[in-house]
Design an enzyme around this catalytic site. Structure first.
Site, short mmCIF file in Angstrom:
data_model
loop_
_atom_site.label_atom_id
_atom_site.label_comp_id
_atom_site.label_asym_id
_atom_site.label_seq_id
_atom_site.Cartn_x
_atom_site.Cartn_y
_atom_site.Cartn_z
CE LYS A 164 105.10 32.48 16.27
NZ LYS A 164 104.10 31.47 15.89
CG ASP A 189 103.58 30.77 12.54
OD1 ASP A 189 102.45 30.87 12.00
OD2 ASP A 189 103.79 30.07 13.55
CD GLU A 214 104.20 27.63 11.42
OE1 GLU A 214 105.42 27.88 11.31
OE2 GLU A 214 103.70 27.18 12.47
CG ASP A 239 100.81 25.55 13.86
OD1 ASP A 239 100.20 24.67 14.48
OD2 ASP A 239 101.53 26.39 14.45
CE LYS A 263 102.94 24.46 16.92
NZ LYS A 263 102.17 25.73 16.94
N GLY A 291 106.40 23.89 18.02
CA GLY A 291 106.65 24.08 19.45
C GLY A 291 105.58 24.95 20.06
C1 NPQ Z 1 103.33 28.47 16.54
N1 NPQ Z 1 104.77 28.52 18.58
O1 NPQ Z 1 104.09 27.82 15.89
C2 NPQ Z 1 103.46 28.60 18.07
C3 NPQ Z 1 102.52 29.54 18.64
C4 NPQ Z 1 102.53 29.92 20.06
C5 NPQ Z 1 107.16 28.50 18.94
O2 NPQ Z 1 106.12 29.83 17.35
C6 NPQ Z 1 102.23 30.46 25.05
C7 NPQ Z 1 102.03 29.11 24.81
C8 NPQ Z 1 102.46 31.32 24.02
C9 NPQ Z 1 102.05 28.64 23.51
C10 NPQ Z 1 102.71 31.72 21.64
C11 NPQ Z 1 105.97 29.02 18.21
C12 NPQ Z 1 102.48 30.85 22.70
C13 NPQ Z 1 102.28 29.50 22.43
C14 NPQ Z 1 102.74 31.23 20.34
C15 NPQ Z 1 102.30 29.06 21.11
O3 NPQ Z 1 102.37 28.97 15.98
MG MG Z 2 102.65 28.20 13.99
#
Ligand code: NPQ
Ligand code: MG
Length: 369
Positions: A164, A189, A214, A239, A263, A291
């Site tokens: 991130k 991301d 991303e 995304d 997703k 995810g």
């Molecule tokens: C993404 N997920 O791809 C998301 C963003 C994300 C695994 O990076 C609580 C519930 C906190 C959902 C933080 C990953 C979250 C969430 C980030 C989703 O952008």
């Molecule tokens: Mg993302």
């Protein structure tokens, strides 16, 4: 064909093993709405991927709860005998709210498939029994702490690392991870934290040989994403921008990305997710499964989706242990080779454990006809 007899909403809270920080906030607990749906023939489960606050998108748990309770559940209970193909029509009068719709649609699909004894993976036309897993790493306090987390996940076997990033915590962090791990599949991301004025940041990232970048810009700005894609070598992946198969087609046509993150929760459920997959496969655009820190219910759905033929890149389909000490279902375990088994039982192939449901339920409400 199934007739829905009862729908139950549950707010679930699960502590995270470590805080997860993104450009839009920090989470210490996973809180989500679960839908339990009972038909004349079976029970089905769906998980809403919204969070406590509307940080990732406009949807959030308390809003999704009301949309599910007062709009989607009554419509489905009124609809009588319906098939999966009827669901778009049943919910067409509710605009937007894809995460709430996804929870209800996925629960219906799960119940319908369980009644027929067919697995979600088989229904989707999945061809693989196992999928390759990646991991998403939150913004760390220090570069040293980030490097330590990367080492740990690589040692577990994860086949792709995603970092991130946010303005100010990007190029140097990525360079440090790349320098320590020259050969790994690495991506970043931004969760929409940048503007087109930051093009120099992304040009600097070109030197780190990333698999993709991303969602750098605002979710609604496909035109600026296309402009950014023309200005850099690294592939962009969208995304937040992709909320439907139509969005995917538009992004591909405009040149806004070369890879798509799918997703099911973000696009309104497993049926629309399959359409996004089909659009991308036909256009030769690689996809991977995103995810949302899902419990075992959503994690099972993601694994079935990720086994479809167009999913050619490792997804954020991490093991339960990446997020939870004790999942809602039996835990999803990744083998040391970085792969996870796709559930093969009827429907999503797993159910929440009753003891864990009792321990983690914050609120419950039934909607009856
Ligand atoms: C993404 N997920 O791809 C998301 C963003 C994300 C695994 O990076 C609580 C519930 C906190 C959902 C933080 C990953 C979250 C969430 C980030 C989703 O952008
Ligand atoms: Mg993302």
């Amino acid at each position: 064909m199934s007739t829905v007899r009862a729908i139950e909403l549950r707010l679930i809270g699960l502590p995270l093993v470590r805080p997860f920080r993104t450009s839009f906030g920090t989470s210490t607990e996973k809180v989500c709405v679960l839908v339990r749906l009972v038909t004349d023939a079976a029970e089905g489960w769906g998980e809403c991927v919204a969070d406590i606050e509307p940080g990732y998108s406009e949807e959030f748990n308390d809003g999704a709860w009301l949309v599910l309770r007062d709009h989607l559940a009554p419509a489905l209970l009124r609809a009588g005998d319906v098939t999966i193909d009827d669901l778009d029509g049943v919910f067409a009068h509710v605009r937007g709210n894809p995460m709430a719709k996804a929870a209800m649609i996925d629960a219906f699909v799960d119940a319908d498939l369980r009644a027929r004894g067919e697995s979600l993976a088989a229904w989707l036309g999945a061809r693989r029994a196992r999928v390759a897993c990646g991991v998403s790493i939150g913004i760390a306090d220090t570069t040293a702490a980030l490097l330590e987390q990367v080492e740990g996940y690589l040692a577990e076997g994860y086949r792709r690392i995603k970092l991130k990033i946010e303005p100010g915590l990007d190029v140097e962090r990525v360079q440090a991870v790349r320098a320590a791990n020259p050969g790994i599949a690495l991506s970043v991301d931004a969760n929409a934290a940048y503007s087109i004025d930051d093009v120099a940041v992304f040009q600097a990232l070109d030197a780190s040989d990333l698999l993709m970048i991303e969602q750098p810009l605002h979710h609604a700005d496909l035109v600026r994403h296309a402009e950014l894609q023309r200005a850099i070598d690294t592939d962009l992946c969208l995304d937040e921008s992709i909320r439907s198969a139509a969005d995917a087609a538009a992004a591909i046509e405009l040149g806004s990305c070369r890879i798509v993150n799918i997703k099911q929760g973000r696009v309104g459920g497993i049926v629309e997710a399959r359409r996004v997959h089909d659009v991308c496969l036909a256009a030769g655009v690689p996809v991977w499964c995103g995810g949302m820190l899902e419990t075992g219910v959503g994690r099972a759905q993601n694994l079935a989706l990720a086994a479809m033929p167009g999913f050619t890149l490792p997804g954020d389909t991490s093991a339960s242990a990446r997020y939870f000490l004790d999942d809602l279902t039996d835990p999803f375990v990744m083998e040391p080779d970085g792969t996870m088994a796709v559930p093969a039982g009827p429907g999503i192939g797993v159910s929440p454990r009753l003891d864990r449901l009792a321990e983690t339920t914050l609120r419950v409400e039934s909607v009856a006809p």
